[in-house]
Design a protein around this motif. Structure first.
Motif, PDB file in Angstrom:
ATOM      1  N   GLY A 285      -3.227   3.894 -13.236  1.00  0.00           N
ATOM      2  CA  GLY A 285      -2.064   3.974 -12.374  1.00  0.00           C
ATOM      3  C   GLY A 285      -1.357   2.632 -12.373  1.00  0.00           C
ATOM      4  O   GLY A 285      -2.011   1.588 -12.279  1.00  0.00           O
ATOM      5  N   ILE A 286      -0.040   2.657 -12.506  1.00  0.00           N
ATOM      6  CA  ILE A 286       0.734   1.418 -12.666  1.00  0.00           C
ATOM      7  C   ILE A 286       1.997   1.496 -11.825  1.00  0.00           C
ATOM      8  O   ILE A 286       2.620   2.551 -11.722  1.00  0.00           O
ATOM      9  N   VAL A 287       2.369   0.355 -11.255  1.00  0.00           N
ATOM     10  CA  VAL A 287       3.675   0.230 -10.609  1.00  0.00           C
ATOM     11  C   VAL A 287       4.469  -0.776 -11.433  1.00  0.00           C
ATOM     12  O   VAL A 287       4.017  -1.912 -11.642  1.00  0.00           O
ATOM     13  N   VAL A 288       5.630  -0.368 -11.927  1.00  0.00           N
ATOM     14  CA  VAL A 288       6.506  -1.263 -12.683  1.00  0.00           C
ATOM     15  C   VAL A 288       7.519  -1.851 -11.706  1.00  0.00           C
ATOM     16  O   VAL A 288       8.173  -1.115 -10.969  1.00  0.00           O
TER      17      VAL A 288
ATOM     18  N   ARG B 158      -4.296  -4.730  -8.553  1.00  0.00           N
ATOM     19  CA  ARG B 158      -4.611  -4.745  -7.131  1.00  0.00           C
ATOM     20  C   ARG B 158      -6.093  -4.443  -6.896  1.00  0.00           C
ATOM     21  O   ARG B 158      -6.777  -3.932  -7.783  1.00  0.00           O
ATOM     22  N   LYS B 159      -6.569  -4.739  -5.699  1.00  0.00           N
ATOM     23  CA  LYS B 159      -7.966  -4.467  -5.359  1.00  0.00           C
ATOM     24  C   LYS B 159      -8.311  -2.992  -5.450  1.00  0.00           C
ATOM     25  O   LYS B 159      -9.454  -2.627  -5.709  1.00  0.00           O
TER      26      LYS B 159
ATOM     27  N   LEU C 233      -2.755   6.734  -5.810  1.00  0.00           N
ATOM     28  CA  LEU C 233      -4.132   6.857  -5.326  1.00  0.00           C
ATOM     29  C   LEU C 233      -4.481   8.320  -5.044  1.00  0.00           C
ATOM     30  O   LEU C 233      -5.595   8.771  -5.345  1.00  0.00           O
ATOM     31  N   TRP C 234      -3.532   9.051  -4.478  1.00  0.00           N
ATOM     32  CA  TRP C 234      -3.738  10.480  -4.210  1.00  0.00           C
ATOM     33  C   TRP C 234      -3.984  11.232  -5.510  1.00  0.00           C
ATOM     34  O   TRP C 234      -4.896  12.058  -5.605  1.00  0.00           O
TER      35      TRP C 234
ATOM     36  N   ASP D 191       0.821  -1.219   0.000  1.00  0.00           N
ATOM     37  CA  ASP D 191       0.000   0.000   0.000  1.00  0.00           C
ATOM     38  C   ASP D 191       0.851   1.264   0.000  1.00  0.00           C
ATOM     39  O   ASP D 191       0.473   2.272  -0.606  1.00  0.00           O
ATOM     40  N   HIS D 192       1.984   1.219   0.651  1.00  0.00           N
ATOM     41  CA  HIS D 192       2.869   2.379   0.702  1.00  0.00           C
ATOM     42  C   HIS D 192       3.359   2.757  -0.698  1.00  0.00           C
ATOM     43  O   HIS D 192       3.513   3.938  -1.021  1.00  0.00           O
ATOM     44  N   ASP D 193       3.577   1.762  -1.546  1.00  0.00           N
ATOM     45  CA  ASP D 193       4.115   2.005  -2.893  1.00  0.00           C
ATOM     46  C   ASP D 193       3.115   2.675  -3.826  1.00  0.00           C
ATOM     47  O   ASP D 193       3.511   3.259  -4.833  1.00  0.00           O
TER      48      ASP D 193
END
Length: 197
Positions: free
Chosen positions: A171-174, A183-184, A158-159, A151-153
């Motif tokens: 929104g994507i995290v590579v 993710r949920k 989200l903001w 969640d921290h990442d």
């Protein structure tokens, strides 16, 4: 090479640096940055300046990415074992990974006629590594040198999604992981290996 200034000499580096510091003075780094940019080894990524005021004041200075992290590793004589924990290349691995992902995203953005930027609040409390914007919509990308995401990442993604509303396309995290999933909370997780051809 015409139009390219020579890099400052070692004596210039020492003269412009403050004694006792472990990094060069700003005037020195600017001179090197300019030469590296003229040689196409650095690729400036402009700060994202969206229309409207929903995000407040933002940083305006460009961020300089390595145009080719592989070339930089070669110039530093860093082979794969040198990036293992405790070795001399280990502190650079996260930065090289960030540059590699940004370079990959830029190549796809050009084809899609999109712009690549980065987002950072001047206070440093909010930032997103890569912003891809086209036709008024935004894909926000965080780069994480890890296999897992928590969640921290995703907090800045989200903001940003909350503030942009419909303008936020995704929104994507590579990561360095092996599987892509969502993710949920709706944020996508994508291995960097999937950004290749």
């Amino acid at each position: 090479m015409p139009g390219v200034r020579a890099a400052p000499t070692q004596s210039a580096w020492v003269a412009r640096s403050d004694l006792g510091r472990d990094h060069p003075a700003k005037t020195t780094t600017i001179a090197y940055r300019d030469v590296l940019s003229q040689l196409w080894l650095l690729d400036p990524v402009e700060a994202w300046q969206p229309a409207g005021s929903e995000l407040g004041r933002l940083s305006k200075a460009p961020k300089h990415q390595l145009a080719d992290p592989g070339l930089a590793a070669r110039l530093l004589d860093l082979s794969e074992p040198e990036f293992e924990p405790g070795r001399r290349g280990a502190p650079l691995l996260g930065r090289f990974f960030d540059h590699l992902v940004t370079m990959s995203v830029q190549s796809y953005a050009i084809v899609s006629e999109a712009r690549v930027r980065y987002f950072r609040a001047p206070t440093g409390d909010r930032d997103v590594d890569v912003i891809v914007e086209a036709r008024g919509r935004v894909v926000a990308i965080e780069v994480k040198l890890a296999r897992t995401v928590d969640d921290h990442d995703v907090r800045h993604l989200l903001w940003l999604r909350e503030r942009l509303g419909d303008r936020f396309a995704d929104g994507i995290v590579v990561t360095t992981g092996t599987h892509a999933y969502r993710r949920k909370d709706g944020i996508g997780v994508v291995p960097a290996a999937l950004l290749g051809p």
